[in-house]
Design an enzyme around this catalytic site. Structure first.
Site, PDB file in Angstrom:
ATOM      1  N   HIS A 124      -8.920  10.658 -38.403  1.00 60.15           N
ATOM      2  CA  HIS A 124      -7.133   9.418 -38.767  1.00 60.15           C
ATOM      3  C   HIS A 124      -6.604   9.146 -37.303  1.00 60.15           C
ATOM      4  O   HIS A 124      -4.971   9.269 -37.377  1.00 60.15           O
ATOM      5  CB  HIS A 124      -6.180   9.924 -39.939  1.00 60.15           C
ATOM      6  CG  HIS A 124      -7.226  10.218 -41.032  1.00 60.15           C
ATOM      7  ND1 HIS A 124      -7.224   9.391 -42.643  1.00 60.15           N
ATOM      8  CD2 HIS A 124      -7.709  11.500 -41.699  1.00 60.15           C
ATOM      9  CE1 HIS A 124      -7.610  10.151 -42.985  1.00 60.15           C
ATOM     10  NE2 HIS A 124      -8.402  11.420 -42.460  1.00 60.15           N
ATOM     11  N   SER A 155      -1.884  -7.506 -13.554  1.00 59.83           N
ATOM     12  CA  SER A 155      -1.286  -8.498 -14.278  1.00 59.83           C
ATOM     13  C   SER A 155      -0.550  -9.809 -13.553  1.00 59.83           C
ATOM     14  O   SER A 155       0.081  -8.914 -11.963  1.00 59.83           O
ATOM     15  CB  SER A 155       0.054  -8.291 -15.548  1.00 59.83           C
ATOM     16  OG  SER A 155       1.053  -8.932 -15.242  1.00 59.83           O
ATOM     17  N   LYS A 159       0.854  -3.011 -13.726  1.00 60.22           N
ATOM     18  CA  LYS A 159       0.106  -2.814 -14.460  1.00 60.22           C
ATOM     19  C   LYS A 159      -2.038  -2.652 -14.469  1.00 60.22           C
ATOM     20  O   LYS A 159      -1.848  -3.090 -13.160  1.00 60.22           O
ATOM     21  CB  LYS A 159      -0.188  -4.739 -15.136  1.00 60.22           C
ATOM     22  CG  LYS A 159       0.913  -4.346 -16.208  1.00 60.22           C
ATOM     23  CD  LYS A 159       1.431  -3.577 -17.347  1.00 60.22           C
ATOM     24  CE  LYS A 159       0.655  -3.286 -18.628  1.00 60.22           C
ATOM     25  NZ  LYS A 159      -0.201  -4.874 -19.283  1.00 60.22           N
TER      26      LYS A 159
END
Lengths: 494, 494, 494, 494
Positions: free
Chosen positions: C176, C297, C303
């Site tokens: 999970h 980016s 980035k």
């Protein structure tokens, strides 16, 4: 899937003389249907979900048969009372559903025969199961569509409430799951408010393509009897009868469009769900779901699992599968009705329920989720998130953006290699990377400024977001009002 | 799929100094991208289809940058002239596309640099590829949506022309591919006119959900620069800028809705195609496709195959697959832009082309198909098609429909067993099956009467169908006019 | 999609006298095909990918025609030389593909005519495009299937290398997306080695269902000519000719099974990709992709994006869409060949390429990814991961597991509320939660012990994992050897 | 879908003391689960289909716990007796299923507690619901897979019986639904025998990838307890325990492969179904379904509808949708278990039932369908079906096939224009079309010869088809024997 029906087959055996007893078409046949075939072709296990709509339709049809003189007042009274009694039985869960009677339509008709005798045989005057089920399905879809639209606006309402609360909660906005630029949590959730708003519009638009009543189209070619199609159309809340009888019984694009709208909405829910799962992880730690919206592990005592968003994410796959089933089913079918079309109902019922329940539990989960603003702000404080702002400082000095981007990219590499904070670079150092950096460059790049400078429509500045919240809130309010009104005009509304 | 790009990689190498040369983001990186990765991530092979929209966008953006004072008049002139020159190159097929430059956006920008020098670096001021590509895609979708709507109405126009011609051509209407009741061919084709009408509406509605321009949303959070988003929105034919920057760059439901509408329309086309295939068979023999819309066999000299409708039917599967791809792709993606979204374009381009071409060839095939009214009438003359009418004759005498159905069912069985024509049963024989048969029952059941008695709205009577044809014709005309007008207002319209 | 074909249509016009000139079936037709139809039905844009297989087939067919006396030695020589020359042209990229000639088969045949004259007309003796394309497709699928299998084993090899390196790197195993129990990174990656191993088996099994050659099945019913089907089957690397001519030309389940296997493998890749994306986030920080496997980016200079795994994840959706397209396409088609089946190729080619490229870039990304063992261990050190071990300590004392789970659950709640480390609870405190806790309970629950105690087959103990690595390594080695051998036996192997 | 569970929630409330009472994980939680969440996350409505497998598993697990000394003989006896009692209750339909207990596993465990008291808490020793449900699912799939394989061979058996009966029934073989060449009905149905044979193989192969037992993999990392995984693996009919605990609980490719195999088989069934629908039409008139495999119309007394094949065709769409759901669901999930995976069961159960029932009713429909050989032969007598044979007559004279095709194409056009029978052309006329036509050309082209000359393997000659029937019959027999044997070795076999 197939469950034991409550009723018995005895009633079926009594009700007709032919070789396919109990069926509405036995006359022509010499041999009874094979039991495996009866089971294979029966739809009563799922089309009982149409019972309510089928009875509404039958009452409207009965009233029309009388108004046009096709049945007497006495017949009308008998049929109407019988239908009312059946409605009560169904409401109370006492109706003896019988798989031997194929579908909901024949179950109702056979039961009516038990209640009112021979006159029950007049109910099917001038109609066919083909136009009947097409009409039932539109009535069902209309309700499912308004329910979906309402559920979407209610979820938007919850998101807006939480957004107002977290106007000043700041977290990183992500691209590629990499921290990109800081945003307000209110702004982040408003993105979903927009998506769910378009989803809701889709359902509203879709209802405009369900404005014509198929009833009176017969098996495929209309009827030789002097029915009044306008009358039943109006009584059932349609604008008008359908324009073409063959289209009316053969088409299922209303169901396809509903399934598409549901699949798109579920995909949007799956994105929100994905974020709740991510944010609940120890690594993000941005939120904690309420105990009431989590479950534990049968083995690991420490676990608290985000089952609700996980299941919503998983159920979006189901909505996609349902859409595929029906598109594939209808593909390549010649006109008009083909029995394949019986398989239209289960995907529709399943997607309608899946969307409705998913909207409910997500609204609940979001209403009760505990947000951890400090964890979010900590993540947003990553100085790298200000790199774009440094570049835009240069642009404001007239530097072409590409040059600025290149310069700041090198600054970033330098900071990573030297393990420095971008904001800590001194003026001289900055100007090494680009001589046009102004003296106050480092002051210009800050978390607060990053948010507040983005004040264009759709941006993250406080005022901008506040206005967006107000506009969205007003939109939700007015749509819910319209839905209430629409609902109050529906046939059978209390 | 991958084709050799025309250009070379040399320009890429020159244009930037970083370790990832030629990219718009090299500054931060130490190492060049692996060539397999460059190929894997490049989109220029397909996103060049956006070139026209990307240039329109860049021109609007440039004008706005100048109007808001972010660039000088001189810069604006240079950029605009460069963009115009590039537009001409692309129009002429001379543009040196370069896979090393990743995508259409960087191809244009690099080429601009070659043409106008350093000022090219200002074009990307205040924008990101994220808001740029989201805007390009909406511009593309808007055009694809109007083209689809137009193509649907044009196909309806062809169907209506052929329907008028065949107002008095009678064929069996089918349910379960069994002959059911006689209908006019005009009535049959009007069913498809209805379906394609709703399909067209779906595209029109869909455009109302593309009314907001993403441009100015930046990478995800807007911009710190004083852009004028209203200005570019208007210039690009949008109503307004988008309400939320994160939604604007992360959402793809406009594409999903387009793909859904295309899949539904293709499914409708597949049904019409199926009928052309069936009707072209020797067994049906209802139509013969024109030689120009058929092909032959490489082995069997006698064959004339209905390839066009077969391929249309087959291509509907492709439209379904494209929809599945994009729904599945978007499912579970957290905000905002993720690189997965690059895969949004190919399904959209493919479904747009598939639908457009399918509409064109089906319109051509229908315009030229030879109908064989005599074969159709022969089939419609099957007396069994009058069975319902016999039952309705009894109903008109006050017999409950179920009893009437049962009685006629037995008549049918009798006729099959004795090999008799239903219409040939004498009065006495009829009354054996049900005593309420009137003396003129056999006269009441005839092919002509079967058609003419079905005069309810949506039915098969001559007048009813004539009115339906007129109404549909008027609808097509007015929609095509609206589309012309819409088109004349679009940015870049001639 | 449609690109301008390199060749011209002039050759087409010359090559036959009928009204559909250039086609292989013109004789029967009065009228030429409409140009939109020619474009719509042409497949040469994509089926040129079959060129190599089509030539191999034609050479085997020619040899057989000679061996059975259907053509002379001279004819055989001429045809073979012509085919060889064409193979060279195609290899060199010089073949003049011509869209007017519909497909690859007719392109080759027409070109052969240009090279060897009238004798080219003998090549199609005793065959049809139906059996020809069915055979070509199996040849293509066989290669694509071995390539997929090889790629999977190579990726497994990379995973195993990295796993060996990280035998002692410990991270949390998740359920999970919640931290559950500590595992070795080697153990974690071995899970994918298992999955990809089954994926590879699927491709191997699938090839056993492609053991029969369709060639010689004609259009659908075989041939009246004395062909030798065993001869061509053997020459093309099949076991035997197909058992039934109608099945041979009408079936596409080999393609469906390939697409299924590809979709499942891509779904497995998407899971590995998802983890790389998650682990590359700042929040997890478990890995950093090499610069060569990342991109930046255009707007944000800081980035570094995990584009490769993102695209792989996205492309799994494409593989699912391709499978849907073909399943939907084949559904409901009567025997034998229908033109819809022309649409079988693009999904197959696309999924084959998508899987192959995804395997390549994922292998590269994994080979070069930088693992951060310290970040992983830090996360694994979360004391809550030992909760199950505490419960199992009680079980070892004879306490029913449910009681143990309940007791430890309450301990966990206590620690959360008091902000305590589970391991810090004193003996007395522990015994408050359950009196059967032994005195050394806290010593029994430790990260190292948690790993080492799980020494069952399939577990996380060092020795267990080491043995699993060895077994998997040996399996990869032997499968790659088998594939080399299989390859060396294929027709046309160097 | 959701049905009212029979039981009540009272037992749930008693069975545990935590805040999430009745759950197996209440200890850590302060707050009970919201009722909408309990309903949303419960799976007992569908996973009760696993009850039988879950009990088999629990008995094997109990035996192993005792054998390894983890529980006493007494405990083993109590648990086993309790499990047996529960098995009887479930068999008898008396088990009080309780939605409040989430799933089948907790329902069984809670009931066991009611029966045997505290010792019930020992059943879950060393296992988790994660490995438990993964094992249950494999046990279910193994049975569903053998059932599918058996059903396919049984259907093949029916086809073979009918084929033997119709060895000399001749009908046209079709391509593009155009009559192409004559074939025997036996040959036509053998095509489906081949397809279903490969479908059966796929299920057999698939079981080889379910040879490893997940049991003992715990939640994800195995267990610290000294379980004997080989023991339970053997007892449950697996070859060995799974190699990797994380793979064992996280993977669902066994289900995906089953769903793929089911979808492909359903697509094949849909093609056979399509033909039964076509052939039942008045226009083809090739077959008439038995009354027991047809239904009538509620409106049209004459109708006899092929509902069974129509529904089978329709249900193939459902199998495709189920496959899409699960592929989409698993896509992008990180390791290991995520709650999304709970949604794996319904598509599996639904496709298994859909395939099983479709095979049964199709076998019944084919066993009882009335074939009309005279209608088939009439259609096959179309002289155009001999066109290829005329061309091959020329080829046998040394004419290149293309020339022969062209000449016969012109003959065909001539015959259509003059309305002539191809066989009626005189020698002189023939030789006008091609001078190489031999004098006996017209004798060479006949229906009988067309069939008998096609004597290659896989062809339509009587002997060839007879041999194919024998071979197929033997294959069916031997596979059914193997399945019987396999079945007799399965755990819990009678």
């Amino acid at each position: 899937m197939p469950k034991t029906p409550r009723g018995t087959t005895s009633r079926a055996k009594d009700s007709a003389g032919g070789a396919a007893p109990g069926t509405p078409w036995g006359g022509r046949f010499r041999e009874a249907v094979d039991p495996t075939v009866a089971r294979f072709t029966a739809s009563i296990d799922f089309d009982r979900a149409l019972a309510r709509y089928d009875l509404t339709l039958s009452r409207a049809h009965t009233a029309m048969l009388h108004r046009t003189g096709l049945i007497s007042s006495e017949d009308e009274r008998a049929l109407t009372e019988g239908l009312d009694a059946i409605a009560e039985e169904i409401e109370a869960g006492d109706f003896p559903f019988d798989a031997a009677l194929e579908d909901i339509h024949m179950n109702v008709e056979a039961r009516l025969g038990e209640k009112v005798g021979r006159v029950a045989g007049k109910l099917h005057t001038g109609r066919s199961r083909n136009d009947q089920v097409a009409t039932d399905l539109l009535l069902y879809l209309r309700d499912a569509s308004t329910a979906a639209e309402r559920g979407l606006h209610e979820l938007r309402g919850v998101l807006l409430e939480r957004a107002v609360e977290h106007l000043d909660t700041v977290l990183p906005g992500y691209t590629h799951l990499q921290r990109a630029q800081p945003v307000r949590l209110a702004h982040h959730w408003l993105a979903f408010v927009e998506m769910f708003g378009r989803d809701a519009e889709r359902f509203a638009d879709q209802r405009t393509r369900m404005r014509n009543s198929p009833l009176g189209s017969g098996a495929l070619a209309g009827s030789t009897l002097p029915l009044d199609r306008e009358d039943t159309a109006r009584a059932l809340g349609f604008e008008a009868p359908s324009n073409n009888s063959m289209d009316a019984v053969a088409s299922r694009d209303a169901a396809l469009e509903f399934l598409s709208a549901a699949a798109i909405a579920m995909v949007h829910l799956s994105r929100l769900a994905e974020e709740l799962v991510l944010w609940s992880s120890a690594e993000f730690g941005f939120v904690e779901l309420a105990d009431a919206y989590s479950t534990g592990s049968s083995l690991m005592p420490q676990k608290k699992n985000p089952d609700v968003p996980e299941l919503v994410r998983g159920k979006s796959a189901r909505a996609i599968g349902n859409l595929v089933s029906l598109l594939t089913l209808v593909k390549g079918l010649p006109l008009t009705y083909n029995r394949d079309l019986q398989e239209d109902k289960e995907p529709v019922f399943d997607s309608a329920a899946t969307l409705r329940d998913s909207l409910t539990v997500m609204a609940g989960a979001l209403a009760t989720v505990e947000v951890r603003p400090e964890r979010m702000r900590e993540a947003a404080n990553d100085p790298m998130l200000l790199a774009t702002d440094f570049a835009e400082v240069l642009v404001a000095q007239g530097v072409p953006f590409r040059e600025a981007h290149e310069a700041v990219g090198k600054m970033v590499r330098h900071c990573i290699e030297e393990d420095l904070d971008l904001r800590s670079l001194e003026r001289a150092k900055l100007q090494e990377f680009h001589s046009d950096f102004p003296d106050d460059a480092s002051q210009l790049a800050s978390l607060e400024r990053a948010l507040e400078q983005r004040s264009l429509v759709g941006g993250t500045a406080r005022d901008t977001v506040t206005r967006a919240l107000e506009r969205a809130h007003e939109h939700v309010r007015s749509r819910l009002e319209s839905l209430d009104e629409e609902n109050s005009r529906a046939p059978g509304a209390p």
